[in-house]
Enzyme design. Structure first.
Site: not given
Ligand SMILES: Cc1cc2nc3c(=O)[nH]c(=O)nc-3n(C[C@H](O)[C@H](O)[C@H](O)COP(=O)(O)OP(=O)(O)OC[C@H]3O[C@@H](n4cnc5c(N)ncnc54)[C@H](O)[C@@H]3O)c2cc1C
Length: 398
Positions: A126-127, A129, A244, A383-385
């Site tokens: 999945q591309g 993020s 899902e 994320s849970n937030e």
């Molecule tokens: C092990 C793993 C596998 C993954 N696999 C894939 C994959 O195969 N393909 C893919 O496309 N992506 C993948 N992801 C990416 C995943 O979808 C993102 O990590 C996720 O959506 C969070 O984005 P970020 O890491 O950029 O964090 P950010 O969006 O930068 O968030 C950082 C922190 O800020 C909080 N935050 C952000 N916005 C808000 C808001 N509006 N209100 C409150 N809190 C907020 C978040 O909860 C988090 O705690 C994977 C991630 C992990 C950890």
């Protein structure tokens, strides 16, 4: 709302249990139970067995291998599969790109991709993020510029799970830089062997390499690989992410882990008694079990609601299931850390070629890596937030 199962549903549960515990090799189910990274070939083998019996993609349209089951049957199928420690069919294939192609793809794409996707002849990643575009996915910057009968793709994806195994990647890329950010995105299928695609592994805190960066440098992709309409990719991505539902709580996974924790705690001793008889530990296990039971009932309420409405839209309650389900899965990894005690400390990774005997019981080696690895569950898939934001807006009306 009726939370009871009908006699037919109970018989269906028996059939599922029998199948999962007899047809999927014990060796593979043991790997899952121990919390190990399941080898690629074992994942493929398990999915092919499921697919041969129509059990890899039961939620797909019937014409493409679906079973036309009720939401309750789908729930039972997932619950039994999780409790039997069967590795689930690869989510990128069966829950993500498969349903999108089935719903929005061309006939040629359906024929080319759907059977191979169900059978894991094609491994998808999945591309979505990118650095700076995770929770705020619509900020993505990878571009796809039309050049005759090709798109030319440039940019970087990140956290791409198991890209090192993947044959194809489904991507969101920006096709209109002038449009409002959600409006100029397209959903494009890219063969990982295309010149200009490169992968860089990211090592995670448990020492494993299950996520990667994927880079696109002047990657030429035929326009036939666009899914649906240009600039409508955001709609397809929302459909994909909403696809899902109840399985997201993974109650069956937590149940199976608690069963194992109790078995192991009966073998470990604290002073003169087995750990399972130690009051403080019993209290901690009971607290997790009570919350798990509450989550299971919430999940059944969501399923019962789907049974009565069949509205076909993602239920915002699935955010509660994701939130609570991820917290409880993480809580089970903490309980296992308690059972293992000081044996979690030695670095004991036999994949690096060491051959000294293990320190502590066999199961100790997986406890800490799993504990660290499962921190991801409250991040990926929203994320849970972000789930709390959805609950506040869509359920509590703030
Ligand atoms: C092990 C793993 C596998 C993954 N696999 C894939 C994959 O195969 N393909 C893919 O496309 N992506 C993948 N992801 C990416 C995943 O979808 C993102 O990590 C996720 O959506 C969070 O984005 P970020 O890491 O950029 O964090 P950010 O969006 O930068 O968030 C950082 C922190 O800020 C909080 N935050 C952000 N916005 C808000 C808001 N509006 N209100 C409150 N809190 C907020 C978040 O909860 C988090 O705690 C994977 C991630 C992990 C950890």
């Amino acid at each position: 709302m009726d939370l009871n199962f009908t006699p037919e549903e109970r018989a269906f549960r028996e059939r599922m249990r029998e199948f999962f515990t007899t047809e999927i090799p014990q060796r593979i189910r043991d790997e899952v139970q121990r919390g190990e990274h399941v080898a690629r070939d074992d994942l493929v083998e398990a999915q092919r067995i499921l697919n041969a019996h129509g059990l890899a993609t039961p939620h797909w349209p019937k014409a493409w291998g679906g079973q036309d089951w009720s939401p309750v049957q789908l729930y039972i199928y997932q619950d039994e599969m999780q409790q039997a420690c069967v590795p689930p069919p690869l989510g990128f294939n069966t829950n993500m790109v498969g349903p999108v192609i089935a719903q929005f793809g061309s006939e040629a794409q359906k024929k080319q991709f759907l059977p191979a996707t169900a059978n894991l002849d094609i491994w998808w990643c999945q591309g979505f993020s990118e650095p700076g575009a995770g929770s705020d996915l619509a900020s993505l910057r990878t571009t796809a510029v039309r050049d005759g009968d090709h798109y030319v793709i440039n940019g970087q994806k990140t956290w791409t799970t198991l890209a090192q195994y993947a044959d194809w990647i489904f991507c969101l890329a920006r096709t209109d830089r002038e449009a409002k950010k959600q409006m100029g995105i397209s959903f494009i299928l890219i063969d990982m062997k295309t010149p200009g695609v490169s992968i860089r592994p990211i090592q995670t805190i448990d020492g494993g390499v299950e996520v990667n960066e994927v880079w696109f440098d002047e990657v030429r992709v035929p326009v036939e690989n666009l899914v649906g309409e240009e600039n409508k990719g955001w709609d397809y991505a929302k459909f994909l992410l909403g696809n899902e539902r109840t399985g997201i709580a993974r109650v069956g996974v937590s149940k199976a882990r608690i069963r194992r924790i109790k078995q192991l705690a009966a073998l470990e001793r604290v002073g003169d008694r087995p750990m399972i008889d130690e009051p403080h530990f019993r209290e901690k296990v009971a607290a997790v079990e009570v919350e798990l039971k509450a989550l299971e009932i919430t999940q059944l309420r969501v399923v019962a609601d789907e049974r009565s409405h069949q509205h076909g839209k993602p239920n915002p309650a699935s955010s509660i299931l994701k939130l609570k389900g991820s917290e409880l899965q993480q809580a089970t990894t903490e309980l296992l850390m308690d059972v293992v005690g000081p044996y979690i400390l030695p670095y004991d990774d036999h994949e690096d070629g060491r051959n000294e005997p293990r320190v502590g019981p066999d199961f100790a080696a997986e406890a800490a890596p799993t504990y660290f690895n499962w921190r991801k569950i409250s991040i990926y898939g929203g994320s849970n937030e972000i789930q709390r934001n959805i609950v506040a807006k869509a359920i509590l009306g703030f």
